[in-house]
Design an enzyme around this catalytic site. Structure first.
Site, PDB file in Angstrom:
ATOM      1  N   LYS A 112     -80.266  62.032 -16.808  1.00 23.95           N
ATOM      2  CA  LYS A 112     -79.482  63.196 -16.401  1.00 23.95           C
ATOM      3  C   LYS A 112     -79.774  64.431 -17.232  1.00 23.95           C
ATOM      4  O   LYS A 112     -79.931  64.349 -18.445  1.00 23.95           O
ATOM      5  CB  LYS A 112     -77.998  62.863 -16.444  1.00 23.95           C
ATOM      6  CG  LYS A 112     -77.683  61.798 -15.438  1.00 23.95           C
ATOM      7  CD  LYS A 112     -76.347  61.914 -14.783  1.00 23.95           C
ATOM      8  CE  LYS A 112     -76.360  60.902 -13.635  1.00 23.95           C
ATOM      9  NZ  LYS A 112     -75.136  60.818 -12.897  1.00 23.95           N
ATOM     10  N   ILE A 433     -70.503  43.221  -8.159  1.00 32.41           N
ATOM     11  CA  ILE A 433     -69.952  44.501  -8.606  1.00 32.41           C
ATOM     12  C   ILE A 433     -69.178  45.217  -7.499  1.00 32.41           C
ATOM     13  O   ILE A 433     -68.464  46.183  -7.752  1.00 32.41           O
ATOM     14  CB  ILE A 433     -71.077  45.393  -9.183  1.00 32.41           C
ATOM     15  CG1 ILE A 433     -71.848  44.627 -10.250  1.00 32.41           C
ATOM     16  CG2 ILE A 433     -70.556  46.693  -9.762  1.00 32.41           C
ATOM     17  CD1 ILE A 433     -71.007  44.107 -11.424  1.00 32.41           C
ATOM     18  N   SER A 435     -70.143  46.270  -3.777  1.00 33.50           N
ATOM     19  CA  SER A 435     -70.723  46.492  -2.456  1.00 33.50           C
ATOM     20  C   SER A 435     -71.726  45.399  -2.114  1.00 33.50           C
ATOM     21  O   SER A 435     -72.371  44.821  -2.997  1.00 33.50           O
ATOM     22  CB  SER A 435     -71.389  47.864  -2.393  1.00 33.50           C
ATOM     23  OG  SER A 435     -72.362  47.982  -3.403  1.00 33.50           O
ATOM     24  N   GLU A 486     -67.164  46.437   0.666  1.00 32.10           N
ATOM     25  CA  GLU A 486     -67.131  47.914   0.734  1.00 32.10           C
ATOM     26  C   GLU A 486     -67.834  48.494   1.956  1.00 32.10           C
ATOM     27  O   GLU A 486     -68.346  49.616   1.926  1.00 32.10           O
ATOM     28  CB  GLU A 486     -67.702  48.539  -0.561  1.00 32.10           C
ATOM     29  CG  GLU A 486     -66.937  48.113  -1.814  1.00 32.10           C
ATOM     30  CD  GLU A 486     -67.467  48.749  -3.112  1.00 32.10           C
ATOM     31  OE1 GLU A 486     -68.098  49.817  -3.060  1.00 32.10           O
ATOM     32  OE2 GLU A 486     -67.205  48.171  -4.186  1.00 32.10           O
ATOM     33  N   ARG A 517     -83.427  63.279  -3.186  1.00 34.84           N
ATOM     34  CA  ARG A 517     -82.061  62.807  -3.014  1.00 34.84           C
ATOM     35  C   ARG A 517     -81.051  63.918  -3.318  1.00 34.84           C
ATOM     36  O   ARG A 517     -81.114  64.558  -4.358  1.00 34.84           O
ATOM     37  CB  ARG A 517     -81.791  61.614  -3.906  1.00 34.84           C
ATOM     38  CG  ARG A 517     -80.533  60.896  -3.507  1.00 34.84           C
ATOM     39  CD  ARG A 517     -80.202  59.746  -4.421  1.00 34.84           C
ATOM     40  NE  ARG A 517     -78.767  59.660  -4.510  1.00 34.84           N
ATOM     41  CZ  ARG A 517     -77.991  59.064  -3.615  1.00 34.84           C
ATOM     42  NH1 ARG A 517     -78.541  58.489  -2.574  1.00 34.84           N
ATOM     43  NH2 ARG A 517     -76.682  59.051  -3.757  1.00 34.84           N
ATOM     44  N   TRP A 563     -67.908  63.518 -10.306  1.00 35.83           N
ATOM     45  CA  TRP A 563     -68.809  63.623  -9.154  1.00 35.83           C
ATOM     46  C   TRP A 563     -68.243  64.513  -8.050  1.00 35.83           C
ATOM     47  O   TRP A 563     -68.669  64.449  -6.906  1.00 35.83           O
ATOM     48  CB  TRP A 563     -69.184  62.226  -8.650  1.00 35.83           C
ATOM     49  CG  TRP A 563     -70.074  61.496  -9.632  1.00 35.83           C
ATOM     50  CD1 TRP A 563     -70.665  62.030 -10.751  1.00 35.83           C
ATOM     51  CD2 TRP A 563     -70.475  60.123  -9.604  1.00 35.83           C
ATOM     52  NE1 TRP A 563     -71.409  61.078 -11.409  1.00 35.83           N
ATOM     53  CE2 TRP A 563     -71.308  59.900 -10.734  1.00 35.83           C
ATOM     54  CE3 TRP A 563     -70.222  59.052  -8.728  1.00 35.83           C
ATOM     55  CZ2 TRP A 563     -71.881  58.647 -11.000  1.00 35.83           C
ATOM     56  CZ3 TRP A 563     -70.793  57.813  -9.001  1.00 35.83           C
ATOM     57  CH2 TRP A 563     -71.612  57.611 -10.123  1.00 35.83           C
ATOM     58  N   HIS A 643     -66.499  48.767 -14.489  1.00 38.76           N
ATOM     59  CA  HIS A 643     -67.954  48.629 -14.382  1.00 38.76           C
ATOM     60  C   HIS A 643     -68.612  49.940 -14.767  1.00 38.76           C
ATOM     61  O   HIS A 643     -68.144  51.012 -14.411  1.00 38.76           O
ATOM     62  CB  HIS A 643     -68.350  48.248 -12.953  1.00 38.76           C
ATOM     63  CG  HIS A 643     -69.808  48.414 -12.677  1.00 38.76           C
ATOM     64  ND1 HIS A 643     -70.761  47.583 -13.221  1.00 38.76           N
ATOM     65  CD2 HIS A 643     -70.488  49.353 -11.971  1.00 38.76           C
ATOM     66  CE1 HIS A 643     -71.960  47.995 -12.840  1.00 38.76           C
ATOM     67  NE2 HIS A 643     -71.825  49.073 -12.085  1.00 38.76           N
ATOM     68  N   CYS A 645     -72.709  51.731 -15.334  1.00 38.22           N
ATOM     69  CA  CYS A 645     -74.147  51.500 -15.251  1.00 38.22           C
ATOM     70  C   CYS A 645     -74.865  52.655 -15.926  1.00 38.22           C
ATOM     71  O   CYS A 645     -74.268  53.680 -16.207  1.00 38.22           O
ATOM     72  CB  CYS A 645     -74.600  51.320 -13.813  1.00 38.22           C
ATOM     73  SG  CYS A 645     -73.689  52.237 -12.587  1.00 38.22           S
ATOM     74  N   HIS A 696     -81.866  47.313  -9.061  1.00 38.05           N
ATOM     75  CA  HIS A 696     -82.584  48.529  -8.681  1.00 38.05           C
ATOM     76  C   HIS A 696     -84.012  48.225  -8.228  1.00 38.05           C
ATOM     77  O   HIS A 696     -84.691  49.101  -7.723  1.00 38.05           O
ATOM     78  CB  HIS A 696     -82.581  49.526  -9.839  1.00 38.05           C
ATOM     79  CG  HIS A 696     -81.184  49.879 -10.279  1.00 38.05           C
ATOM     80  ND1 HIS A 696     -80.513  49.140 -11.233  1.00 38.05           N
ATOM     81  CD2 HIS A 696     -80.329  50.827  -9.858  1.00 38.05           C
ATOM     82  CE1 HIS A 696     -79.301  49.650 -11.389  1.00 38.05           C
ATOM     83  NE2 HIS A 696     -79.158  50.669 -10.572  1.00 38.05           N
TER      84      HIS A 696
HETATM   85  N1  GLN Z   1     -68.298  49.137  -6.768  1.00 39.61           N
HETATM   86  C1  GLN Z   1     -69.448  49.969  -6.629  1.00 39.61           C
HETATM   87  C2  GLN Z   1     -70.495  49.236  -5.824  1.00 39.61           C
HETATM   88  O1  GLN Z   1     -70.631  48.075  -5.950  1.00 39.61           O
HETATM   89  C3  GLN Z   1     -70.021  50.369  -7.969  1.00 39.61           C
HETATM   90  C4  GLN Z   1     -71.151  51.359  -7.834  1.00 39.61           C
HETATM   91  C5  GLN Z   1     -71.672  51.922  -9.147  1.00 39.61           C
HETATM   92  O2  GLN Z   1     -71.535  51.354 -10.185  1.00 39.61           O
HETATM   93  N2  GLN Z   1     -72.312  53.042  -9.132  1.00 39.61           N
HETATM   94  O3  GLN Z   1     -71.227  49.835  -5.062  1.00 39.61           O
HETATM   95 ZN    ZN Z   2     -73.229  50.322 -11.293  1.00 39.37          ZN
END
Ligand code: GLN
Ligand code: ZN
Length: 758
Positions: A112, A433, A435, A486, A517, A563, A643, A645, A696
């Site tokens: 970033k 996590i 989704s 989700e 993006r 965001w 969570h 990341c 990823h």
């Molecule tokens: N709960 C969200 C998902 O699983 C978390 C997304 C994220 O950490 N950016 O998509």
């Molecule tokens: Zn994440």
């Protein structure tokens, strides 16, 4: 004469034309010439728009096919060896390979840009690295604009910022030691720019807004001692924070101009005026380049008039606070926006109109722009007084918050015992996590619903079927704590924004996130509250389908704030508290609906850190408090997860622990569990799920690889605190790899359990 200037214009296009053209090129649907033509067309339109808005100093080389830091890297010929570059000119194919990777060479890292949501490509630096001018882009754009009758001020990333943002690839090597090697290339480039007709060049050195080391300070002084003699006059630009202890350093650089950010740091004006050397032009960033709100022109004029009185009009420029890269293009396209809220807003084109008006006022007096000043004051007054932004219930509720509201009833060990008794999970519990794959079918159905092609009932039926299928798959795989997937969410912030009051959404309010993006941040315009539960029906439905614990999934207040485009009329912390209380209500409603495990995602917690370390504690204090306000309204037996990341945890570990989430899942697999070190050194007190599958990459990690990562984690963390989960949500992955990877993940967890039982 006071001139109006711009530091950079958003390059994606009002309708994301650059994204469309670039992605078509990547897919082979558009040829090289076609891509270049689309880019030239955008540049021409953007230069004309700036001229028509009344901007005197128009930038060039602010355009980029991917990222301006990568462009500088290419200009310096700093192509990592794995891309097989032979040392000649760096072409577009090589540039895209560096950004996106190839079959054989992984992409360069991305991170970033200061405290924005824009990502730049990190330069890779080696001891003894050699540089040579390897692109003509900056020079070509000057010529191209001239052919259209527009004189531009090209923008370069300055050498000290470029080196400081780079990553040392050799142990013990200081990137700044390369300064004397890059300077000749900058000299070369500046000479070519002046030959092409550029009389001024903008050198972006935003590192001047950071805490600098003595070596960085020395490098800045040395760099500009050399570069100032080359030819073009240099405007050194800094933004995102004040100069503070770097003021004397910045004003003593032997350059012809200095740009400062007076939106983020209005208080620095007098110190800068006091120490500015004679003849230096001061560019005043008085229009917010990071937000979507209209300026209050009379208020913005204050510092401009002060500077003109001190320096004379010739030595003052009026500008946005930073490049407009972080603001959408044109408010005129927002025909669907609520008229009242819209009347408070300005995008890039409108902001440049404001800059021009301010310059005119400084030049010809306030009377020359009386109508514009009055209109701006009226809009500001109307906004301040609007019942749309003030909600007395929200104010009263904030006033009633007590410190106890941000405390769980009992300390972690008590909660842990209660949760273990209630949930009955095995050792090394497995979960995901949140989704699950957002397949083309899921996205098509959502689009069809939004267009009105299918009705609510049909859409809900589809989502329910998708959710049920996902639950059965998780049960078959043997996961312990399930999620609903989700599928009803487009985006983890937008979904909540759409359910909260105080938010609105634009149609074309895109800003570049990285490469092609773009994101369309929600706009928070008023006090935030939750008119009705947002996720409870889905969670209840999902839980009704299974006996295993179903995780309620929420986005945390800091991430929703970070965001979104945020109000500029109250402190960020206050808006964040409002969101926290709304999420708190949701957490309690989930608990009341029988949900035993609730995850509150805060992936943006770290990126909200202010540029200066002196401001970190204040930010972390309210950020942590907001998370805790959201999370603490539940009983001991309700398990709160969070969570994160992409996070460097080391320097904010105490705050991560202070969130007091019962379980945290983090990204660690890419760094081979290196990120865990922070948790180990700190003796992280609660339970933790270090991601064992890097979601990823499109790859199924074998059981023994995940087992190895788990063994590594289990060596340093209490075994009975360990969870087993992927790195992040699975929405970008395909079902076949998801099933295969999760099967391996469950097998790895079972392997650990068996090892302990033996
Ligand atoms: N709960 C969200 C998902 O699983 C978390 C997304 C994220 O950490 N950016 O998509
Ligand atoms: Zn994440």
């Amino acid at each position: 004469m006071t001139r109006s200037a711009n530091l950079g214009f958003p390059r994606i296009g009002a309708r994301r034309e650059l994204k469309t053209a670039t992605e078509a090129f990547w897919k082979g649907q558009r040829d090289h010439a076609g891509l270049l033509a689309a880019a030239a067309d955008l540049r021409a339109r953007h230069w004309a728009a700036q001229r028509d808005a009344g901007i005197d100093v128009i930038p060039s080389n602010d355009f980029s096919f991917y990222d301006q830091v990568l462009d500088m890297t290419a200009a310096l010929g700093a192509v990592p060896a794995r891309f097989g570059h032979d040392g000649g000119p760096v072409d577009l194919g090589t540039l895209f390979a560096m950004a996106r990777g190839t079959d054989t060479a992984p992409a360069m890292e991305m991170t970033k840009w200061f405290d924005t949501n824009y990502h730049y490509i990190v330069p890779e630096l080696h001891a003894g690295q050699r540089f040579a001018l390897s692109t003509t882009k900056a020079v070509d754009e000057v010529t191209e604009a001239q052919a259209l009758g527009i004189q531009t001020r090209p923008v370069l990333i300055g050498p000290v910022t470029w080196l400081s943002l780079g990553k040392a690839k050799d142990p013990g090597f200081d990137p700044l030691s390369l300064l004397s090697s890059v300077l000749p290339v900058y000299e070369d480039l500046l000479r070519q720019l002046v030959a092409a007709g550029a009389d001024w060049v903008q050198m972006d050195e935003p590192v001047l807004s950071l805490d600098l080391t003595p070596a960085q300070r020395d490098a800045l002084a040395r760099a500009y001692a050399v570069l100032s003699g080359v030819g073009p006059r240099l405007m050194v630009a800094t933004y995102f924070d004040g100069l503070r202890d770097n003021t004397d350093l910045a004003t003593s650089l032997p350059v012809d101009g200095l740009h400062v950010d007076l939106v983020r740091a209005p208080d620095q004006l007098n110190a800068v005026l006091d120490s500015l050397s004679a003849d230096t032009v001061l560019s005043l960033g008085v229009v917010d380049g990071r937000n979507v709100w209209r300026a209050d022109l009379k208020a913005a004029l204050g510092p401009v008039e002060t500077a003109v009185a001190r320096l004379g009009g010739d030595r003052v420029q009026v500008a946005p606070s930073c490049s407009l890269l972080h603001t959408p293009v044109d408010l005129d396209l927002e025909t669907d926006l609520d008229a009242e809220v819209r009347s408070w807003m300005a995008f890039s084109v409108q902001k440049l109109g404001e800059v021009a008006t301010l310059a005119t006022a400084a030049r010809d007096g306030r009377a020359a722009v009386a109508d514009a000043l009055t209109a701006s004051s009226d809009a500001a007054a109307a906004r301040r007084a609007s019942p749309r932004i003030h909600d007395a219930t929200v104010t009263a509720r904030l006033a009633d918050v007590t410190p106890g509201d941000a405390e769980r009833a009992s300390p972690f060990p008590v909660r842990q015992a209660a949760q273990r008794a209630r949930l009955g999970l095995p050792a090394f519990p497995t979960t995901t996590i949140g989704s699950f794959p957002q397949t083309p079918e899921v996205r098509q159905k959502r689009a069809a619903f939004r267009r009105g092609d299918i009705d609510q009932a049909a859409y809900d039926a589809f989502l329910k079927a998708e959710t049920e299928r996902t639950i059965r798959i998780q049960e078959d795989l043997g996961l312990d704590v399930l999620v609903h997937g989700e599928f009803e969410r487009n985006d983890m912030v937008e979904y909540f924004g759409e359910h909260l009051s105080g938010f609105t959404f634009t149609r074309n309010g895109w800003v570049q996130s990285y490469g092609s993006r773009c994101v369309k941040p929600p706009v928070i315009f008023g006090d935030v509250s939750r008119p009705a539960p947002m996720t409870v029906d889905w969670a209840r439905y999902a839980q009704s389908l299974t006996d295993r614990p179903m995780k309620g999934m929420l986005t945390g207040p800091v991430t929703i704030l970070q965001w979104s485009f945020v109000r500029d009329d109250i402190p960020r912390a206050r808006t964040c508290r409002q969101i926290a209380l709304a999420i708190r209500d949701e957490v309690r409603d989930l608990e009341a609906a029988g949900i035993r495990v609730i995850q509150i995602d805060e992936p943006a917690m770290r990126e909200g850190l202010p540029p200066r370390k002196a401001d970190w504690d204040t930010y972390l204090a309210w950020a942590v408090e907001c998370f805790r306000l959201a999370a603490s309204g539940v009983a001991d037996g309700t398990q709160i997860h969070t969570h994160m990341c992409y996070c460097e945890f080391n320097d904010i570990m105490p705050s991560i622990a202070a969130l007091d989430a019962d379980v945290i899942s983090i990204e660690t697999s890419r760094s081979d569990m290196e990120l865990l070190d922070a948790f180990v050194d700190f003796h992280y007190p609660n339970e933790i799920g270090p991601g064992v599958w890097d979601i990823h990459a499109p790859r199924v990690p074998p059981v023994d690889e995940m087992r190895r990562l788990l063994d590594k984690a289990a060596k340093v963390l209490p075994r009975d605190h360990l969870w087993v989960n992927p790195d992040c949500g699975l929405k970008t992955r395909g079902w076949s790899e998801v099933k295969a990877s999760l099967e391996n993940l469950v097998a790895a967890a079972r392997g650990l359990r068996q090892a302990d039982a033996a």
